[in-house]
Design a protein around this motif. Structure first.
Motif, PDB file in Angstrom:
ATOM      1  N   LEU A  66      57.733 -23.294  11.477  1.00  0.00           N
ATOM      2  CA  LEU A  66      57.011 -24.379  10.828  1.00  0.00           C
ATOM      3  C   LEU A  66      56.393 -23.821   9.560  1.00  0.00           C
ATOM      4  CD1 LEU A  66      54.935 -25.793  13.837  1.00  0.00           C
ATOM      5  CD2 LEU A  66      57.148 -26.591  13.014  1.00  0.00           C
ATOM      6  N   CYS A  67      56.222 -24.640   8.559  1.00  0.00           N
ATOM      7  CA  CYS A  67      55.421 -24.292   7.390  1.00  0.00           C
ATOM      8  C   CYS A  67      54.355 -25.379   7.313  1.00  0.00           C
ATOM      9  CB  CYS A  67      56.265 -24.238   6.120  1.00  0.00           C
ATOM     10  SG  CYS A  67      55.307 -23.751   4.673  1.00  0.00           S
ATOM     11  N   ILE A  68      53.180 -25.031   7.784  1.00  0.00           N
ATOM     12  CA  ILE A  68      52.102 -26.003   7.931  1.00  0.00           C
ATOM     13  C   ILE A  68      51.172 -25.935   6.731  1.00  0.00           C
ATOM     14  CG2 ILE A  68      50.081 -26.631   9.336  1.00  0.00           C
ATOM     15  CD1 ILE A  68      52.749 -27.145  10.732  1.00  0.00           C
ATOM     16  N   VAL A  69      50.884 -27.100   6.168  1.00  0.00           N
ATOM     17  CA  VAL A  69      49.850 -27.215   5.145  1.00  0.00           C
ATOM     18  C   VAL A  69      48.850 -28.258   5.618  1.00  0.00           C
ATOM     19  CG1 VAL A  69      51.315 -26.465   3.235  1.00  0.00           C
ATOM     20  CG2 VAL A  69      51.170 -28.889   3.775  1.00  0.00           C
ATOM     21  N   ARG A  70      47.697 -28.228   5.019  1.00  0.00           N
ATOM     22  CA  ARG A  70      46.629 -29.146   5.405  1.00  0.00           C
ATOM     23  C   ARG A  70      46.942 -30.563   4.912  1.00  0.00           C
ATOM     24  NH1 ARG A  70      41.959 -26.719   6.738  1.00  0.00           N
ATOM     25  NH2 ARG A  70      40.821 -28.558   6.077  1.00  0.00           N
ATOM     26  N   ARG A  71      46.686 -31.541   5.765  1.00  0.00           N
ATOM     27  CA  ARG A  71      46.896 -32.950   5.418  1.00  0.00           C
ATOM     28  C   ARG A  71      46.095 -33.335   4.171  1.00  0.00           C
ATOM     29  NH1 ARG A  71      48.177 -37.403   8.853  1.00  0.00           N
ATOM     30  NH2 ARG A  71      47.910 -39.312   7.683  1.00  0.00           N
ATOM     31  N   TRP A  99      54.113 -35.279   9.831  1.00  0.00           N
ATOM     32  CA  TRP A  99      52.656 -35.363   9.914  1.00  0.00           C
ATOM     33  C   TRP A  99      52.212 -35.299  11.373  1.00  0.00           C
ATOM     34  CZ3 TRP A  99      50.077 -36.468   5.161  1.00  0.00           C
ATOM     35  CH2 TRP A  99      50.937 -36.714   4.089  1.00  0.00           C
ATOM     36  N   TYR A 100      51.295 -34.370  11.657  1.00  0.00           N
ATOM     37  CA  TYR A 100      50.751 -34.194  13.009  1.00  0.00           C
ATOM     38  C   TYR A 100      49.240 -34.069  12.875  1.00  0.00           C
ATOM     39  CZ  TYR A 100      55.619 -32.873  13.891  1.00  0.00           C
ATOM     40  OH  TYR A 100      56.992 -32.848  13.953  1.00  0.00           O
ATOM     41  N   GLY A 101      48.539 -35.187  12.929  1.00  0.00           N
ATOM     42  CA  GLY A 101      47.085 -35.144  12.772  1.00  0.00           C
ATOM     43  C   GLY A 101      46.726 -34.561  11.406  1.00  0.00           C
ATOM     44  N   GLN A 102      45.959 -33.475  11.401  1.00  0.00           N
ATOM     45  CA  GLN A 102      45.530 -32.840  10.154  1.00  0.00           C
ATOM     46  C   GLN A 102      46.549 -31.817   9.637  1.00  0.00           C
ATOM     47  OE1 GLN A 102      42.887 -33.994   8.392  1.00  0.00           O
ATOM     48  NE2 GLN A 102      43.019 -35.518  10.016  1.00  0.00           N
ATOM     49  N   ALA A 103      47.667 -31.661  10.350  1.00  0.00           N
ATOM     50  CA  ALA A 103      48.701 -30.690   9.973  1.00  0.00           C
ATOM     51  C   ALA A 103      49.928 -31.418   9.436  1.00  0.00           C
ATOM     52  CB  ALA A 103      49.094 -29.850  11.189  1.00  0.00           C
ATOM     53  N   VAL A 104      50.536 -30.832   8.410  1.00  0.00           N
ATOM     54  CA  VAL A 104      51.770 -31.382   7.844  1.00  0.00           C
ATOM     55  C   VAL A 104      52.797 -30.252   7.805  1.00  0.00           C
ATOM     56  CG1 VAL A 104      52.845 -32.536   5.875  1.00  0.00           C
ATOM     57  CG2 VAL A 104      50.445 -33.011   6.438  1.00  0.00           C
ATOM     58  N   ASN A 105      53.924 -30.468   8.477  1.00  0.00           N
ATOM     59  CA  ASN A 105      55.005 -29.492   8.485  1.00  0.00           C
ATOM     60  C   ASN A 105      55.963 -29.833   7.347  1.00  0.00           C
ATOM     61  OD1 ASN A 105      56.947 -27.574   9.099  1.00  0.00           O
ATOM     62  ND2 ASN A 105      57.741 -28.664  10.874  1.00  0.00           N
ATOM     63  N   ILE A 106      56.080 -28.915   6.377  1.00  0.00           N
ATOM     64  CA  ILE A 106      56.951 -29.166   5.229  1.00  0.00           C
ATOM     65  C   ILE A 106      58.255 -28.365   5.308  1.00  0.00           C
ATOM     66  CG2 ILE A 106      54.979 -29.769   3.775  1.00  0.00           C
ATOM     67  CD1 ILE A 106      55.381 -27.036   2.358  1.00  0.00           C
ATOM     68  N   ASN A 107      58.425 -27.552   6.341  1.00  0.00           N
ATOM     69  CA  ASN A 107      59.609 -26.696   6.410  1.00  0.00           C
ATOM     70  C   ASN A 107      60.927 -27.476   6.445  1.00  0.00           C
ATOM     71  OD1 ASN A 107      60.727 -24.098   6.305  1.00  0.00           O
ATOM     72  ND2 ASN A 107      61.029 -24.091   8.516  1.00  0.00           N
ATOM     73  N   GLY A 158      58.002 -32.847  22.186  1.00  0.00           N
ATOM     74  CA  GLY A 158      57.345 -32.351  23.389  1.00  0.00           C
ATOM     75  C   GLY A 158      56.220 -33.304  23.736  1.00  0.00           C
ATOM     76  N   ARG A 159      55.303 -32.849  24.532  1.00  0.00           N
ATOM     77  CA  ARG A 159      54.152 -33.692  24.868  1.00  0.00           C
ATOM     78  C   ARG A 159      53.258 -33.823  23.632  1.00  0.00           C
ATOM     79  NH1 ARG A 159      51.985 -31.213  30.279  1.00  0.00           N
ATOM     80  NH2 ARG A 159      50.118 -31.602  29.090  1.00  0.00           N
ATOM     81  N   ALA A 160      53.057 -35.066  23.196  1.00  0.00           N
ATOM     82  CA  ALA A 160      52.344 -35.326  21.939  1.00  0.00           C
ATOM     83  C   ALA A 160      50.975 -34.659  21.906  1.00  0.00           C
ATOM     84  CB  ALA A 160      52.216 -36.823  21.712  1.00  0.00           C
ATOM     85  N   GLY A 161      50.235 -34.716  23.000  1.00  0.00           N
ATOM     86  CA  GLY A 161      48.904 -34.108  23.034  1.00  0.00           C
ATOM     87  C   GLY A 161      48.956 -32.614  22.817  1.00  0.00           C
ATOM     88  N   ASP A 162      49.955 -31.955  23.408  1.00  0.00           N
ATOM     89  CA  ASP A 162      50.097 -30.509  23.233  1.00  0.00           C
ATOM     90  C   ASP A 162      50.450 -30.151  21.802  1.00  0.00           C
ATOM     91  OD1 ASP A 162      49.541 -30.115  25.926  1.00  0.00           O
ATOM     92  OD2 ASP A 162      51.648 -29.920  26.509  1.00  0.00           O
ATOM     93  N   ILE A 163      51.379 -30.890  21.226  1.00  0.00           N
ATOM     94  CA  ILE A 163      51.801 -30.607  19.849  1.00  0.00           C
ATOM     95  C   ILE A 163      50.630 -30.793  18.900  1.00  0.00           C
ATOM     96  CG2 ILE A 163      53.287 -31.372  17.949  1.00  0.00           C
ATOM     97  CD1 ILE A 163      55.369 -32.091  20.148  1.00  0.00           C
ATOM     98  N   ASP A 164      49.931 -31.921  19.023  1.00  0.00           N
ATOM     99  CA  ASP A 164      48.782 -32.166  18.148  1.00  0.00           C
ATOM    100  C   ASP A 164      47.720 -31.083  18.309  1.00  0.00           C
ATOM    101  OD1 ASP A 164      49.924 -34.412  17.042  1.00  0.00           O
ATOM    102  OD2 ASP A 164      48.773 -35.832  18.248  1.00  0.00           O
ATOM    103  N   ARG A 165      47.479 -30.651  19.554  1.00  0.00           N
ATOM    104  CA  ARG A 165      46.456 -29.634  19.807  1.00  0.00           C
ATOM    105  C   ARG A 165      46.828 -28.303  19.158  1.00  0.00           C
ATOM    106  NH1 ARG A 165      46.771 -26.165  23.584  1.00  0.00           N
ATOM    107  NH2 ARG A 165      48.080 -27.415  24.934  1.00  0.00           N
ATOM    108  N   VAL A 166      48.074 -27.880  19.343  1.00  0.00           N
ATOM    109  CA  VAL A 166      48.516 -26.600  18.784  1.00  0.00           C
ATOM    110  C   VAL A 166      48.506 -26.634  17.264  1.00  0.00           C
ATOM    111  CG1 VAL A 166      50.505 -25.053  18.557  1.00  0.00           C
ATOM    112  CG2 VAL A 166      49.846 -25.900  20.807  1.00  0.00           C
ATOM    113  N   LEU A 167      49.053 -27.687  16.682  1.00  0.00           N
ATOM    114  CA  LEU A 167      49.117 -27.761  15.227  1.00  0.00           C
ATOM    115  C   LEU A 167      47.739 -27.956  14.608  1.00  0.00           C
ATOM    116  CD1 LEU A 167      52.444 -29.721  14.690  1.00  0.00           C
ATOM    117  CD2 LEU A 167      52.048 -27.259  14.700  1.00  0.00           C
ATOM    118  N   SER A 168      46.870 -28.700  15.293  1.00  0.00           N
ATOM    119  CA  SER A 168      45.494 -28.835  14.798  1.00  0.00           C
ATOM    120  C   SER A 168      44.779 -27.492  14.799  1.00  0.00           C
ATOM    121  CB  SER A 168      44.709 -29.846  15.645  1.00  0.00           C
ATOM    122  OG  SER A 168      45.239 -31.140  15.459  1.00  0.00           O
TER     123      SER A 168
END
Length: 177
Positions: A66-71, A99-107, A158-168
């Motif tokens: 992933l290449c995560i940048v801030r929302r 887009w995953y909450g406050q995380a944005v994957n640009i990869n 995957g499980r949406a809650g898990d993904i959001d938690r990890v990426l957040s």
């Protein structure tokens, strides 16, 4: 130097050279338009801190990284785009970034713009003959022969809650602008 910054600048420079060499450019690709907004934000106003990590266990993707940048930085990049191009840029960012909450994957966007660049350069016979280009070409031809897409979806499932938690949690560790 930040790898993301170098990649964004290289794309920008390539686009300028394409305009001069073949009277065509990368603006026809949504991926380029979205990445250009981040490049301009990075170049003209603030550093976009990136964080590249292996996808954690709660999510699966067709890309390993992933290449995560801030929302808030992506939103700032859109807001700082000239009024004439803002709507096109916003639509491009909403479409090609994940887009995953406050995380944005640009990869996935970075990956797919590279496929567009390869195809464009091959079509005008400007592809380099170096080893890296040859490897890319061989993979591309193999995908074509197998009927596979050259582009990736890149969504993390995957499980949406898990993904959001990890990426957040990843975003929380990124430096604030």
């Amino acid at each position: 130097m930040d790898t993301l910054f170098a990649t964004l600048n290289a794309l920008h420079s390539l686009n300028d050279r394409l305009k001069n060499a073949i009277d065509d450019d990368l603006h026809k690709f949504r991926e380029f338009v979205a990445l250009k907004a981040l490049r301009n934000l990075t170049h003209h106003s603030e550093e976009v801190h990136s964080n590249v990590r292996v996808v954690p266990a709660p999510g699966l993707s067709d890309l390993m990284f992933l290449c995560i940048v801030r929302r808030d930085q992506v939103e700032h990049a859109i807001a700082n785009t000239g009024e004439r191009w803002r709507d096109v840029t916003q639509l491009a960012c909403e479409t090609v970034f994940h887009w995953y909450g406050q995380a944005v994957n640009i990869n996935p966007c970075i990956f797919n713009v590279m496929v567009h660049v390869y195809e464009m350069l091959e079509n005008v016979e400007l592809m380099s003959d170096d080893e890296a280009s040859d490897v890319f070409r061989q993979i591309y031809l193999s995908e074509t022969e197998d009927g596979r897409s050259h582009f990736v979806d890149g969504k993390v499932s995957g499980r949406a809650g898990d993904i959001d938690r990890v990426l957040s949690a990843m975003v929380e560790n990124l430096p604030k602008p």
